[in-house]
Design a protein around this motif. Structure first.
Motif, PDB file in Angstrom:
ATOM      1  N   UNK A 146       0.829  -1.213   0.000  1.00 35.01           N
ATOM      2  CA  UNK A 146       0.000   0.000   0.000  1.00 35.01           C
ATOM      3  C   UNK A 146       0.864   1.263   0.000  1.00 35.01           C
ATOM      4  N   UNK A 147       0.504   2.224  -0.834  1.00 35.19           N
ATOM      5  CA  UNK A 147       1.242   3.469  -0.902  1.00 35.19           C
ATOM      6  C   UNK A 147       2.506   3.418  -1.735  1.00 35.19           C
ATOM      7  N   UNK A 148       2.768   2.298  -2.374  1.00 32.72           N
ATOM      8  CA  UNK A 148       4.012   2.136  -3.132  1.00 32.72           C
ATOM      9  C   UNK A 148       3.951   2.841  -4.479  1.00 32.72           C
ATOM     10  N   UNK A 149       5.135   3.141  -5.011  1.00 33.49           N
ATOM     11  CA  UNK A 149       5.244   3.758  -6.335  1.00 33.49           C
ATOM     12  C   UNK A 149       4.600   2.879  -7.400  1.00 33.49           C
ATOM     13  N   UNK A 150       4.833   1.590  -7.315  1.00 37.10           N
ATOM     14  CA  UNK A 150       4.344   0.703  -8.369  1.00 37.10           C
ATOM     15  C   UNK A 150       2.821   0.706  -8.445  1.00 37.10           C
ATOM     16  N   UNK A 151       2.133   0.763  -7.305  1.00 39.56           N
ATOM     17  CA  UNK A 151       0.675   0.795  -7.344  1.00 39.56           C
ATOM     18  C   UNK A 151       0.171   2.122  -7.904  1.00 39.56           C
ATOM     19  N   UNK A 152       0.831   3.206  -7.527  1.00 44.38           N
ATOM     20  CA  UNK A 152       0.416   4.514  -8.037  1.00 44.38           C
ATOM     21  C   UNK A 152       0.614   4.580  -9.557  1.00 44.38           C
ATOM     22  N   UNK A 153       1.775   4.121 -10.015  1.00 49.57           N
ATOM     23  CA  UNK A 153       2.053   4.163 -11.455  1.00 49.57           C
ATOM     24  C   UNK A 153       1.150   3.204 -12.234  1.00 49.57           C
ATOM     25  N   UNK A 154       0.826   2.070 -11.617  1.00 46.98           N
ATOM     26  CA  UNK A 154      -0.072   1.113 -12.267  1.00 46.98           C
ATOM     27  C   UNK A 154      -1.434   1.755 -12.509  1.00 46.98           C
ATOM     28  N   UNK A 155      -1.950   2.413 -11.499  1.00 41.83           N
ATOM     29  CA  UNK A 155      -3.262   3.034 -11.629  1.00 41.83           C
ATOM     30  C   UNK A 155      -3.230   4.185 -12.632  1.00 41.83           C
ATOM     31  N   UNK A 156      -2.132   4.948 -12.662  1.00 43.50           N
ATOM     32  CA  UNK A 156      -1.996   6.031 -13.644  1.00 43.50           C
ATOM     33  C   UNK A 156      -1.955   5.476 -15.066  1.00 43.50           C
ATOM     34  N   UNK A 157      -1.440   4.246 -15.215  1.00 44.91           N
ATOM     35  CA  UNK A 157      -1.340   3.623 -16.537  1.00 44.91           C
ATOM     36  C   UNK A 157      -2.606   2.861 -16.922  1.00 44.91           C
ATOM     37  N   UNK A 158      -3.598   2.882 -16.056  1.00 46.44           N
ATOM     38  CA  UNK A 158      -4.851   2.201 -16.347  1.00 46.44           C
ATOM     39  C   UNK A 158      -4.892   0.750 -15.932  1.00 46.44           C
ATOM     40  N   UNK A 159      -3.893   0.313 -15.167  1.00 48.15           N
ATOM     41  CA  UNK A 159      -3.869  -1.053 -14.652  1.00 48.15           C
ATOM     42  C   UNK A 159      -4.479  -1.088 -13.254  1.00 48.15           C
ATOM     43  N   UNK A 160      -4.913  -2.240 -12.849  1.00 48.00           N
ATOM     44  CA  UNK A 160      -5.424  -2.396 -11.491  1.00 48.00           C
ATOM     45  C   UNK A 160      -4.275  -2.661 -10.537  1.00 48.00           C
ATOM     46  N   UNK A 161      -4.166  -1.838  -9.507  1.00 48.96           N
ATOM     47  CA  UNK A 161      -3.184  -2.069  -8.461  1.00 48.96           C
ATOM     48  C   UNK A 161      -3.865  -2.697  -7.263  1.00 48.96           C
ATOM     49  N   UNK A 162      -3.321  -3.794  -6.763  1.00 53.31           N
ATOM     50  CA  UNK A 162      -3.918  -4.523  -5.640  1.00 53.31           C
ATOM     51  C   UNK A 162      -3.020  -4.394  -4.423  1.00 53.31           C
ATOM     52  N   UNK A 163      -3.530  -3.792  -3.362  1.00 56.42           N
ATOM     53  CA  UNK A 163      -2.731  -3.598  -2.152  1.00 56.42           C
ATOM     54  C   UNK A 163      -2.614  -4.912  -1.382  1.00 56.42           C
ATOM     55  N   UNK A 164      -1.427  -5.148  -0.868  1.00 59.59           N
ATOM     56  CA  UNK A 164      -1.115  -6.439  -0.235  1.00 59.59           C
ATOM     57  C   UNK A 164      -0.500  -6.239   1.144  1.00 59.59           C
TER      58      UNK A 164
END
Length: 252
Positions: A146-164
């Protein structure tokens, strides 16, 4: 009834070296992070793991990592982002092919070890992972802290980010994982692990290494398959969640 996904890192045996009891873990989890050959696993192990997951009704995800068999993928690597993206694409593709032979498919991506920790804050590597996943299949969700760069960038790119969240790992007050080099970083007692997970699933919080309570929202919780006593921990977690009225099911 509340539902939470439990995932486990599996397929990490290599040749004559056996690590973990994947079949037993599949009795408690809903998602399988299958090693793709770079940090662990070989083609025969990967195919066999996929077949066991199919038989158990467990969802298959690509557990991609640095090309680091000797270090089990847990060491940071200062790798060119283009090369890293190619490595991630390669690993997903390998697992897709082997999963297909068992009548299954890859349904999400979870980075492993050193790469997972790096892309909490390392923008270039996080973007490389996101770009790689999107280029293969933009419908593949990415698991991350949660709160990671990869999740933020994933969502900006239109991908689903799943917090773990992690069942058997200690947390720092800032929400990052305590380094494995520090004492108390890995939890081993099944009762303690079950309590840890129950708090995550029912109270959306975690007790950190200094005793403070941190709010944390997780769609999936990882129980590492390679830890000593992993099966006992997973069994205890499943039982505790069931007793609390929480069922185990994929986040998909």
């Amino acid at each position: 009834m509340a539902i939470i996904d439990l995932n486990s890192d599996v397929g990490e045996s290599f040749g004559r070296w056996t690590l973990g009891d994947d079949a037993a873990m599949f009795e408690s989890v809903s998602s399988a992070n299958v090693a793709c050959g770079f940090h662990a696993g070989d083609p025969s192990v990967i195919r066999s793991t996929c077949a066991k997951a199919v038989q158990a009704g467990v969802v298959i995800g690509a557990h991609v990592g640095y090309r680091d068999l000797a270090g089990f993928g847990r060491r940071f690597m200062d790798i060119d982002p283009v090369e890293l993206a190619d490595d991630v694409v390669y690993q997903i593709g390998a697992l897709q092919a082997l999963a297909a032979t068992t009548g299954s498919r890859v349904q999400y991506v979870k980075p492993h070890g050193g790469l997972y920790n790096a892309i909490v804050k390392h923008t270039a590597q996080a973007r490389a992972v996101v770009d790689a996943v999107k280029s293969v299949d933009p419908n593949l969700p990415i698991l991350g802290l949660p709160g990671s760069k990869v999740l933020r960038l994933a969502e900006e790119a239109g991908l689903r980010g799943v917090s773990e969240a992690f069942a058997d790992r200690a947390y720092n007050p800032d929400g990052t994982l305590v380094s494995r080099s520090q004492p108390g970083a890995v939890l081993h007692d099944p009762a303690e692990v079950a309590e840890h997970v129950l708090r995550m699933a029912t109270e959306q919080s975690v007790r950190t290494i200094d005793g403070s309570i941190l709010k944390i929202r997780a769609e999936s919780i990882c129980v590492h398959g390679d830890s000593p006593g992993a099966v006992a921990m997973a069994t205890a977690v499943k039982s505790a969640l069931g007793d609390a009225g929480v069922s185990i099911g994929s986040f998909l």
